[in-house]
Motif scaffolding. Structure first.
Motif, PDB file in Angstrom:
ATOM      1  N   CYS A 125      -0.860  -4.144  52.815  1.00 45.91           N
ATOM      2  CA  CYS A 125      -0.527  -1.969  51.999  1.00 45.91           C
ATOM      3  C   CYS A 125      -0.913  -0.536  52.302  1.00 45.91           C
ATOM      4  O   CYS A 125      -0.769   0.182  52.242  1.00 45.91           O
ATOM      5  N   PHE A 256       8.403  -9.462  52.506  1.00 49.95           N
ATOM      6  CA  PHE A 256       7.906  -9.641  51.142  1.00 49.95           C
ATOM      7  C   PHE A 256       6.762  -8.381  50.932  1.00 49.95           C
ATOM      8  O   PHE A 256       7.409  -6.846  50.179  1.00 49.95           O
ATOM      9  N   VAL A 257       5.978  -8.824  51.983  1.00 45.78           N
ATOM     10  CA  VAL A 257       5.518  -7.263  52.241  1.00 45.78           C
ATOM     11  C   VAL A 257       5.652  -6.859  52.943  1.00 45.78           C
ATOM     12  O   VAL A 257       5.225  -5.276  52.822  1.00 45.78           O
ATOM     13  N   ILE A 260       8.037  -3.860  50.318  1.00 42.98           N
ATOM     14  CA  ILE A 260       6.852  -3.215  49.642  1.00 42.98           C
ATOM     15  C   ILE A 260       5.924  -2.258  50.681  1.00 42.98           C
ATOM     16  O   ILE A 260       6.343  -0.331  49.998  1.00 42.98           O
ATOM     17  N   SER A 261       5.864  -2.902  51.393  1.00 46.17           N
ATOM     18  CA  SER A 261       5.393  -2.130  52.899  1.00 46.17           C
ATOM     19  C   SER A 261       5.968  -0.421  52.946  1.00 46.17           C
ATOM     20  O   SER A 261       5.781   0.840  52.733  1.00 46.17           O
ATOM     21  N   ILE A 263       8.625   0.713  51.269  1.00 46.94           N
ATOM     22  CA  ILE A 263       8.873   1.509  49.989  1.00 46.94           C
ATOM     23  C   ILE A 263       7.628   2.544  50.773  1.00 46.94           C
ATOM     24  O   ILE A 263       8.139   3.434  49.937  1.00 46.94           O
ATOM     25  N   LEU A 264       6.583   2.006  50.628  1.00 49.52           N
ATOM     26  CA  LEU A 264       5.340   2.843  50.159  1.00 49.52           C
ATOM     27  C   LEU A 264       5.342   4.257  51.740  1.00 49.52           C
ATOM     28  O   LEU A 264       4.982   5.031  50.798  1.00 49.52           O
TER      29      LEU A 264
END
Length: 1416
Positions: A125, A256-257, A260-261, A263-264
């Protein structure tokens, strides 16, 4: 015409030697050739994909550059317009991240994933945030400050980190290739320097009022490019041992990563935009985003955004397709490398050709032209995009009042940047891609960078590094072993001909197993014949039945067609389960025919599958992991050599030896029926699915029913719809539920997994188990695979053909088995759905819901058909709806009563009559729907829309399957048979669920039983509606009597020791003391069967002992030369010869051997000798000596056998004498032609021609395995009367429950519709407005029942979902077919290298055999 003459010439040649020169020529026996239309289609697809990649990349890149120019502070647009265009730039950066978020979220929500490692996730991330920061700063802040040409060139610098890492880690396979990343680093650095120098000149020359502030943006741009270049760190870091563990961990929770990534990344993009333009510049005015009065600005911005977003995604997808179809250079690397130059060229062309439209005053210089552009900014007739691009070009040194030559620095900067990323991605041009390679193995990241789509795809292409352990896919394919396992149950001659022809085709495709193959696979063929023996009434001997005799004739006939000779190497082996025939196919691959005696082992298909799974996966896997357990080679089989005469390890042992280096994951079983017809392409395409996707436990192909008649026509369309829509939907949305046993490839490790093969051996003891386990064994096996976490796939390009029931009765009996089994296994899967979703990554909760919906639709099938018939009657006869429903329910009720009260044959007869009546009603129903649309004045009725949409959907589906388009003709037959297939057949299957007999080919089995019984009393009695048959028989086979007769009257026949066997024994001994003359003298003493053995048809009536006089013959065994010294070999073999005992054989062996001895007739020997010589000396340089040998040896054969009839069999003494004479004659011919180095090969060809079939005994270890396997799992079942009675009661109880459930559900549906009809449409109905043909509303309304509309709507949604899945599956099927055609085997004859005088044969698995090992 040429083909007819060629066949006639061959027939004339055979006619000179026999009065029976006629032979069969199975369809498909000819050599496959590459079709030019496929080659043209392959190149056409590659060109189309390449053009699509180039066009989409150019549009995506050009759209981004235009948006950047429109949003520039120095553009001619006002602040409101620039603010909106900047927002579109933000959306362009967000779009790919949003797509990755949706895809990853889908996988996380409906697939299994492991909890992430927080350390690894934090690192990933963090890197993603830095990359997103660099991208957003470069695109949103820096690029609007630069001109369009600088923006085009500066993106080339994003490869700098990749070049540095390639140099640091030395990732090149050849050392000199390190020059490429070094050149890339140098060129990129020079480009950055030229960028700074160019802006320095612009500042000093005051080009477009350029200030020194630009240097800050130059520095920030270079720094942003460095941050972006970290995006592809995985591609180079995969070679680091420390990072390999991190990357392997990332694979487990990458979805899953990515959630999240992504979105970031979106948050970072938004933060950069807001911080710079709101906090720093304070240029965002929220009210200015209301562009209701500025539609031209809104339209232009949205069009550019959609073009950039769509084309960047399309470029990424087409790039993946280009790699998968093996067009990496032409359709991937070349278009992407040319994207920048093409954009530049198109921009300059537009500037030079369209610029004069902007120059209304005819300027004399570029400076004047640029100065007058300000006058056009407020004119509505001006092309905004062209104006801003021209204005951006005017910001370069071309608009200098002093010097214009510095513009060359900008051009040189572009050349350096372009050369930098091309040299950095040089490896893409050399990359090797396997067929349908996984996208994760082609590209490092799932995400693409839309702002730099061309560079993103090239840098994202995964490097095939030898140090990278994380690369599951290497340049070379992993070798696999395929076991073809066909189960036979009373097949006809023509059906056997299909499966044998298919196996021989695969043998020809694979070629010699000693040689490498481009598809890297080896295979064996196994045929398991159920009920292969019978007891002859006169002699009480246990002999092979007529089906085995037909199979032997088929093998011989197909061998003749493919090789123009008889089978060379035949072995007959007695086994604990019956017997085995072993053949060496023309190219050296193995064919085994396992003859099952139902008195010794369980028969039927499931038990045959268990038999070969335990044998091939259990026993052969065990000995491959324990080489010391591997049987020793026997010199009696020295004739087992390839057709070119080179000796190698026995094929069956050679394959077992190869298994030592092949894992269970790469061991496959191809399950076949005894009548399946397929081509090598079909097998290879299935192998691709299992080879590339580890979680695929099984894969099936497209099954085509064959035959003639209305029932076959119905099944053709039924199979087509099932594969076109249902199987593709299962493949796309989850996993295929049933991989049919007639043509399916299974992974060995999947079958060997827990709760699969072990549970598959379960013997049914309860009623429900009989239905689920034995009525549809292939579906149950797939259910076990799915429940254990394996995926089952469908490949539409893998075609196989199998016979289908042609009679109405046979069809109903087949579906009587399939229907309840399908329902039982589907309900079992749904019952364990929650657990299955946890274990199986391919099955989601949504897919379970989809299957529940399909099951519900099938359960409501009878009621739906009944209501459809009622609707037709309502329109035709003008009756009320409630009356037609009552009338339509009468036939199903009547048939249910018939099924409960009459015999199965009567039920089927009545079903046939009712099917004809229903066919007329369905025809009337079809026209009633059309008539209803005419009466209503519109086709926008629910039924009309449904019918029209169904017709369009099936037509489009058929068009997308061009090779199967003709099947659409059978759609009418399918439509009028819907009541029979979905109403009557459902009732018949449910009511007869308690009947667990096989249903097909049963008549032949009964005929076989009659041969083994003496009927003493046979009476048919009829009591009321029940038929009873009383039959008293006397068993022809008494076990005790057979033992007594076998003990007192049978003498054990012995194995023969032929001249070839003795020579093989001598060949295994390198000591020079053993001479050929000694072996010849020893063989001369061997007694042989009489020459006219084939003229004694009464052989079956004689005692087996009367046919054997060779009491003193011995069988020799050759020790493994790799484990013993030469002297030990001599002592070991001598001791073996002294200890060998006579091996008794069963009654069935001698008749089978006599059948194969027909190869020693004059006609067959002559043909075999010519074929052997021509194949052995197939080198073009050996044509002359080959023809001399054929001519002279044929003359010798003619003179030597001038007094022998064409059908007479030679005895062994005559064969030995003939062999000696032919060998001497060949030696003289070769000596005269100075080709003595070919003597050994010619000699072995002669030996193969004259070799006789051999009787072998099974290895002790394997014999013990079969005894224990039969005792543990396959002992014949002898159920007690009490057990049968209990199971019968359970089956009837299960039948009653199923019928009651179906009855209640369907009755409720019909009753609900009935009461809605009684209540009337005026009270409860849905009003649908009518429209005329011109599209105007008529003011009238069509009243529809809500229940019917809901059902039609639900069914339409189901079909639409399946149709979408079919479209998706079609695209990837096309990709697979094109990639296969690009690597398809070419059947052109290749020259064979001349052997040296002392060749050494290299074995790929570390076995080296020199010619010295075979000296006599």
């Amino acid at each position: 015409m040429e083909e007819l003459r060629f066949r006639g010439k061959k027939r004339e040649g055979r006619h000179r030697d026999t009065w029976d020169p006629f032979q069969l020529n199975p369809v498909g026996a000819e050599k496959e050739e590459k079709k030019r239309c496929f080659l043209m289609a392959q190149y056409l697809v590659a060109v189309i994909v390449g053009v699509a990649v180039l066009v989409s990349a150019v549009i995506a890149k050009g759209s981004l550059l235009i948006l950047s120019a429109l949003s520039s502070p120095k553009s001619l647009r006002n602040d409101r317009d620039r603010q909106f265009y900047m927002l579109m730039l933000v959306f362009c950066l967000v779009w790919p991240n949003f797509l990755v978020f949706l895809k990853s979220l889908w996988r996380c929500a409906f697939k299994k994933f492991e909890p992430p490692n927080m350390k690894t996730m934090g690192m990933i991330c963090g890197i993603e945030c830095l990359v997103s920061l660099g991208t957003s700063v470069l695109v949103l802040i820096v690029m609007p400050q630069f001109d369009v040409l600088t923006n085009l060139f500066i993106s080339g610098g994003v490869c700098i980190v990749s070049a540095v890492l390639q140099i640091v880690f030395r990732l090149q396979r050849e050392n000199w290739k390190i020059l490429f990343p070094i050149c890339s680093l140098i060129l990129t650095s020079v480009g950055y320097c030229l960028l700074g120098m160019d802006y320095y000149v612009r500042t000093e020359s005051h080009v477009d009022r350029q200030t020194s502030e630009c240097f800050y943006y130059v520095g920030v741009g270079i720094f942003s490019s460095l941050l972006i270049s970290f995006c592809w760190w995985e591609n180079t870091m995969q070679a680091r041992n420390r990072m390999q563990k991190t990357l392997s961990e990332l694979e487990k929770f990458k979805d899953f990563v990515f959630v999240i990534s992504s979105i970031l990344r979106i948050l970072v993009i938004g933060a950069v935009y807001l911080i710079y333009y709101k906090l720093c510049k304070n240029s965002i005015v929220w009210s200015d985003f209301n562009l209701a009065d500025h539609q031209d600005v809104l339209q232009l911005g949205l069009v550019l955004f959609f073009l950039q977003a769509f084309c960047s995604a399309a470029c990424h997808w087409f790039g993946v397709v280009a790699c998968k179809i093996h067009a990496v250079r032409m359709s991937f690397a070349l278009p992407l490398c040319c994207t920048g130059p093409v954009v530049l060229g198109l921009g300059l062309i537009l500037f030079l050709t369209q610029g004069h439209h902007l120059d209304q005053t005819k300027s004399t210089s570029i400076v004047d032209f640029c100065a007058k552009l300000y006058l056009l900014k407020d004119k509505n007739t001006t092309n905004v995009a062209l104006l801003e691009m021209t204005r951006s070009i005017c910001r370069t040194s071309l608009n200098s009042h002093y010097l214009q030559w510095p513009f060359l620095m900008l051009a040189l900067e572009g050349v350096c940047m372009w050369g930098g990323f091309v040299t950095c991605t040089y490896y893409v041009w050399k990359i090797k891609v396997q067929r349908i390679e996984r996208t994760s193995q082609l590209f490092v990241r799932r995400l693409y960078e839309s702002a730099f789509i061309d560079l993103s795809l090239l840098l994202n292409t995964k490097m095939k590094l030898p140090k990278a352990q994380t690369n599951d896919s290497q340049d070379e394919l992993q070798s696999v072993v395929i076991y073809l396992c066909a189960t036979m149950w009373h097949e006809t001659y023509d059906e056997m001909l299909k499966i044998l022809t298919s196996m021989f085709r695969l043998d020809r495709y694979r070629g010699d197993p000693k040689e490498e193959h481009k598809d890297s696979f080896d295979f064996e063929c196994h045929i398991f014949v159920d009920d292969a023996f019978m007891t002859e009434k006169e002699t009480k001997k246990r002999l092979v039945n007529e089906y085995v005799e037909d199979l032997i004739h088929v093998v011989t006939e197909v061998y003749r067609v493919f090789t123009n000779k008889e089978p060379d190497d035949v072995s007959i082996i007695e086994t604990p389960y019956g017997g085995r025939l072993m053949f060496v196919l023309p190219e050296g691959n193995m064919l085994y025919v396992h003859l099952k005696d139902k008195a010794l082992i369980r028969n039927k298909k499931r038990w045959s599958q268990i038999m070969y799974m335990y044998y091939l996966l259990g026993w052969k896997g065990y000995i491959s992991k324990n080489p010391q357990k591997m049987p020793r080679m026997e010199t009696s089989r020295e004739s087992l050599i390839s057709m070119d005469g080179e000796i190698f390890l026995l094929p069956q042992y050679d394959n077992d030896n190869k298994r030592r280096f092949i894992s269970d994951d790469n061991t496959y079983i191809l399950a076949l029926d005894g009548d399946t017809d397929f081509h090598p392409k079909a097998v290879v395409l299935l192998v691709d699915r299992l080879r590339m996707y580890y979680n695929v436990g099984a894969a099936c192909g497209r099954i085509h029913p064959t035959g003639m008649g209305p029932m076959v026509w119905y099944q053709k369309f039924e199979y087509a719809v099932g594969h076109w829509l249902q199987k593709t939907a299962e493949h796309v949305f989850g996993s295929v539920l049933c991989s049919p046993g007639c043509f399916s490839l299974f992974r060995g490790s999947a079958l060997m997994d827990d709760n699969i093969l072990k549970k598959y051996t379960t013997t049914a003891t309860r009623g429900a188990e009989y239905v689920q386990y034995d009525q549809g064994e292939d579906r149950w096996l797939c259910t076990l695979l799915l429940q254990q976490g394996w995926r089952v796939e469908y490949n539409a390009a893998s075609d196989a053909y199998t016979n289908s029931p042609q009679e109405f009765k046979e069809f109903y009996n087949q579906r009587r088995r399939w229907g309840p089994s399908t329902l039982a296994n589907t309900l079992d899967l749904l019952h364990s759905g929650k657990e299955t979703v946890k274990r199986n990554q391919s099955i989601s909760g949504l897919y379970i819901f989809y299957q529940m919906f399909t099951v519900g639709s099938s359960i409501l099938g009878p009621a739906s058909v009944t209501l459809m018939i009622a609707g037709a009657m309502q329109f035709i006869f003008g009756m009320k709806g409630e009356y037609t429903i009552l009338i339509a329910c009468v036939p199903p009720t009547f048939y249910i009563i018939i099924c409960f009260t009459t015999k199965a044959n009567t039920q089927i007869t009545i079903a046939g009559i009712m099917s004809v009546i229903y066919a007329f009603l369905m025809t009337a129903s079809f026209f009633s729907i059309i008539g209803d649309m005419v009466v209503q004045g519109t086709f926008l009725t629910p039924t009309g829309v449904f019918l029209v949409s169904m017709a369009i959907m099936y037509m489009v589906t058929a068009i997308l399957h061009p090779e199967e388009f003709g099947l659409i003709i059978y759609g009418l037959m399918y439509f009028i048979c819907i009541p029979s297939g979905y109403l009557l057949l459902t009732i018949y299957s449910l009511v007869n669920m308690n009947n667990v007999s096989w249903g097909t080919r049963e008549a032949k089995e009964e005929g076989e039983e009659k041969k083994s019984q003496s009927v003493l009393c046979n009476k048919d009695c009829r009591l009321c509606c029940w038929d009873m048959k009383i039959q008293i028989t006397q068993e022809a086979e008494n076990p005790m009597l057979q033992q007594i007769v076998g003990f007192t009257g049978q003498k054990a026949p012995l194995l023969q020791l032929t001249n070839q066997e003795t020579q093989a024994q001598a060949a295994s001994n390198p000591e020079p003391q053993t001479k050929p003359e000694t072996a010849t003298e020893k063989d001369a003493k061997v007694k042989n069967p009489p020459a006219d053995k084939n003229k004694t048809p009464a052989l079956k009536d004689k005692d087996a002992s009367a046919t054997h006089d060779d009491k003193d013959e011995k069988n020799s065994i050759m020790s493994d030369s790799s484990d013993y010294s030469d002297e030990d070999d001599v002592d070991f073999m001598n001791a073996d010869l002294e200890e060998m005992e006579d091996i008794p054989v069963s009654d069935w062996v001698e008749p089978v051997k006599t059948e194969f001895l027909k190869k020693l007739t004059y006609f067959n020997m002559k043909r075999n000798l010519q074929a052997q010589l021509r194949y052995t000396l197939r080198n073009k340089n050996q044509d002359d000596v080959c023809e001399d040998l054929v001519l002279m040896l044929t003359d010798t054969l003619n003179m030597r056998l001038s007094k022998v009839g064409p059908e007479d069999i030679l005895d062994q003494a005559e064969v030995d004498e003939l062999q000696h004479e032919l060998t001497n004659q060949a030696r003289h011919i070769l000596k005269n032609n100075r080709m003595t180095k070919l003597e050994k090969r010619v000699k072995r060809a002669i030996e193969k021609t004259l070799s006789a079939p051999q009787v072998q005994r099974l290895d002790e270890g394997e014999t013990d395995f079969w005894h224990k396997l039969i005792e543990r799992y396959l002992k014949p079942i002898n159920d007690s009367p009490e057990h049968k009675e209990r199971v019968s009661k359970e089956l009837k109880s299960l039948r009653n429950k199923a019928v009651f459930l179906y009855f209640i559900i369907n009755v409720l549906w019909v009753v609900a519709t009935f009461f809605l009809q009684i209540i009337g449409n005026d009270i409860i109905s849905i009003k649908i407005p009518k429209y005329s043909t011109d599209g105007n509303a008529t003011g009238e309304y069509l009243k529809v029942e809500p229940l019917s509309l809901m059902f039609l709507f639900s069914f339409a949604i189901l079909l639409l979902v399946q149709f979408v899945a079919m479209l998706y599956h079609r695209v990837y099927t096309l990709i697979h077919v094109v990639s296969y055609r690009s690597t398809e085997k070419d059947y052109k004859e290749k020259d064979v290298e001349e052997e040296e005088e002392d060749p050494t044969i290299e074995n790929a698995y570390a076995v080296s055999i020199s010619s010295e090992d075979f000296q006599l």
